[in-house]
Enzyme design. Structure first.
Site, mmCIF file in Angstrom:
data_model
loop_
_atom_site.group_PDB
_atom_site.id
_atom_site.type_symbol
_atom_site.label_atom_id
_atom_site.label_comp_id
_atom_site.label_asym_id
_atom_site.label_seq_id
_atom_site.Cartn_x
_atom_site.Cartn_y
_atom_site.Cartn_z
ATOM 1 C CE LYS A 87 -2.980 2.656 3.112
ATOM 2 N NZ LYS A 87 -3.605 2.704 4.457
ATOM 3 C CG LEU A 363 -12.275 -2.695 17.946
ATOM 4 C CD1 LEU A 363 -13.386 -3.561 17.376
ATOM 5 C CD2 LEU A 363 -12.067 -1.456 17.096
#
Length: 608
Positions: A87, A363
């Site tokens: 990426k 999270l």
């Protein structure tokens, strides 16, 4: 939750670590702690076979390379196992207007005579593409080029790839603040968790597959144990909460408050698809793509075996059924039989991520929409900080304070950066985007925005604490989204621009050379693994001067309007439909699609 009847003995230096929850967060934590402390600690990870992980964290910062280097893993050790690809940037489509795109690349912005190149560009733009004029990577992304040559060597950038190679020290994020490696990765989160499970258990981490039914606290409010359904009590000194949005230990058992960002970042839901794709036959874009939609944006992440895609959206503007319909239409026929995964997101952070002897990572600590691939970065940063501030026998509370301050700075800083994307977006074609331009942002960001109208962001005017995003990142979003007018520095009117013009020409020439010489393939191939001889020289022979161009795939512009009748492929199957499916695969591999550009009310969440 159970309260112990008697107080525990005074805490000692933690040597017995219990991680509750697996997935990317749990296994990254277990692997990193084991790599850091080896057999001087014991680690037990307990995870439920019944809890479904979100599994959309599939794009990263370039800093993730420090995680794998800390584990002493080379790319050829882990990339094939995780279907990983390179990426080079995030590509933003339609944030300014339909059909417009720009890149936020992994490349430092150069300066000339004390002024950033973006400042010089504003005074005398060479084209309407600031990203291609100021950065090399934008041209490589447009041409679908790899950051490595076929012999495995890295493209020519101002960066020492492995300064610690052959020595006992290992690189960390802290060591390289301000440095910019030219690429990050896409990978399958599920496969990464599997890979790290084996890495950690091979090194002594105990893996318990069971449901946690109770959390025990002593009289001080410290976690003493967790109780499982089949394995009984798991006691420990330090507990790591990797239970996701549930926050089973930190938020539920210890009652730590959650600080919501919903007032500034309203996207609270996502729907994700995993679309099969043959990357050996179809082109692969070396970047994450974020395509603006009517109530959020859609991510597209190219992997070896599939496309990861999803719609991050705000429920105040779009219902889940509408979001799924928009996403399927965006992807095209290849999504017809793919199961959708609907996700409710808790946007914000726990007030403190470390309370007593419990540390939340992932999270359960905090989360923002994955527009800039920050989820895995949050995990990596947190576990690195946990090693840095690991407690001694006295459990000095100042270490917890410093840890909590560092984690909060990172999350709050990323919040500001994401708010800039929406406040800066020029498009105002519906209520969602009009509201984005007037929505509340943090007070400090409001002040910064006023400064940036006069002078592009620099180290003095961006969020002042480390949060993973350097000043050039703010330049990219501010100039790319186009909704906030920015002026060049007045002093440039008196400055000699010849050196700046020369720098722009050098960037253009270097980009052209790399586009000609770099291969298209952006996935890892064992034959392309970087290998070094004992002297440090690259194996594999001389670097090729040019790679034969592969056939290009023409971008198709046709998209279905959100309110139009269902396309033909919904109602019939034929050779023609199969042909259209092949065309759809080519479009989605290249980051385009036959879906609507902006009409439907929906959004999505990408690779956090």
């Amino acid at each position: 939750m159970t309260i112990e009847d008697t107080a525990a003995d005074a805490p000692v230096r933690p040597s017995n670590i219990v991680i509750v929850g697996g997935g990317t967060a749990g296994w990254m934590t277990a692997a990193y702690l084991k790599a850091a402390f080896a057999d001087r600690i014991t680690i037990t990870l307990v995870e439920s076979a019944e809890v479904r992980t979100i599994g959309v964290g599939e794009a990263t910062f370039s800093d993730i390379r420090h995680f794998f280097e800390f584990l002493r893993l080379e790319e050829h050790d882990w990339m094939p196992a995780c279907n990983a690809t390179y990426k080079l940037a995030v590509r933003f489509e339609d944030w300014r207007e339909p059909g417009h795109h720009f890149y936020h690349p992994f490349e430092q912005l150069k300066s000339v005579d004390g002024f950033q190149l973006t400042d010089w560009w504003l005074r005398n733009p060479g084209s309407d593409r600031f990203d291609k004029d100021c950065f090399v990577m934008a041209s490589l992304c447009d041409a679908n080029r790899s950051p490595r040559y076929l012999d495995g060597s890295l493209i020519d950038q101002d960066f020492v790839e492995k300064p610690h190679q052959g020595g006992p020290s290992r690189s960390t994020i802290v060591d390289y603040q301000g440095a910019q490696f030219p690429y990050a990765y896409h990978f399958e989160a599920r496969l990464l968790a599997q890979f790290l499970t084996k890495y950690a258990t091979d090194r002594g981490v105990r893996h318990v597959v069971d449901n946690v039914v109770d959390v025990g606290l002593d009289e001080r409010g410290w976690v003493s144990h967790v109780r499982t359904a089949e394995h009984g009590v798991l006691a420990g000194d330090l507990f790591v909460d990797c239970t996701g949005f549930r926050g089973l230990l930190l938020n539920k058992a210890l009652g730590e408050p959650f600080v919501s960002y919903q007032d500034t970042l309203p996207n609270d839901s996502a729907v994700a698809l995993q679309v099969p794709l043959d990357m050996d036959r179809e082109p692969m874009r070396p970047c994450t793509t974020a395509t603006a939609q009517a109530a959020g944006w859609i991510w597209t992440i190219p992997l070896i075996s599939r496309i990861g895609t999803g719609y991050v959206y705000a429920r105040d503007y779009c219902e889940p059924e509408e979001a799924e319909r928009v996403l399927r239409e965006f992807v095209g026929p290849t999504a017809a039989e793919v199961e959708a995964n609907h996700i409710r997101m808790r946007i914000g952070r726990s007030e403190r991520s470390w309370v007593n002897n419990c540390v939340a990572i992932g999270l359960s600590s905090g989360f923002v929409e994955p527009l800039e691939s920050t989820g895995i970065f949050f995990i990596h940063h947190a576990v690195e900080q946990l090693v840095k501030y690991f407690p001694g026998g006295d459990w000095d509370p100042n270490l917890r304070t410093l840890y909590n301050r560092s984690v909060a700075h990172v999350t709050d800083g990323v919040r500001e950066f994401l708010c800039l994307h929406y406040r800066g977006a020029k498009r105002a074609d519906n209520q969602y985007w009009r509201d984005a331009q007037t929505r509340t942002v943090p007070d400090a960001l409001e002040e910064r925005l006023e400064l940036w109208r006069t002078k592009v962001p620099d180290a003095m005017t961006v969020y002042p604490y480390y949060h993973g995003l350097p000043p050039y990142s703010y330049n990219c979003i501010l100039l790319g989204t186009g909704g906030i007018p920015v002026r060049p520095s007045p002093g440039l009117e008196l400055a000699d621009e010849r050196a700046a013009l020369s720098e722009f020409q050098q960037i253009k020439a270097k980009a052209q050379k790399l586009v000609q010489s770099c291969p298209r393939r952006t996935r890892f191939s064992p034959g392309c693994a970087p290998r070094c001889s004992p002297s440090g020289s690259r194996a594999g022979g001389p670097r090729p001067t040019r790679q034969p161009s592969e056939p290009s795939v023409r971008r198709r512009s046709g998209r279905h309007h959100a309110n139009s009748a269902p396309p033909a492929w919904y109602t019939r199957s034929s050779a023609g439909a199969r042909s259209r499916a092949a065309s759809s695969r080519a479009r989605i591999a290249a980051g385009t699609s036959c879906g609507p550009p902006s009409t439907p009310k929906a959004a999505t969440m990408h690779g956090s």
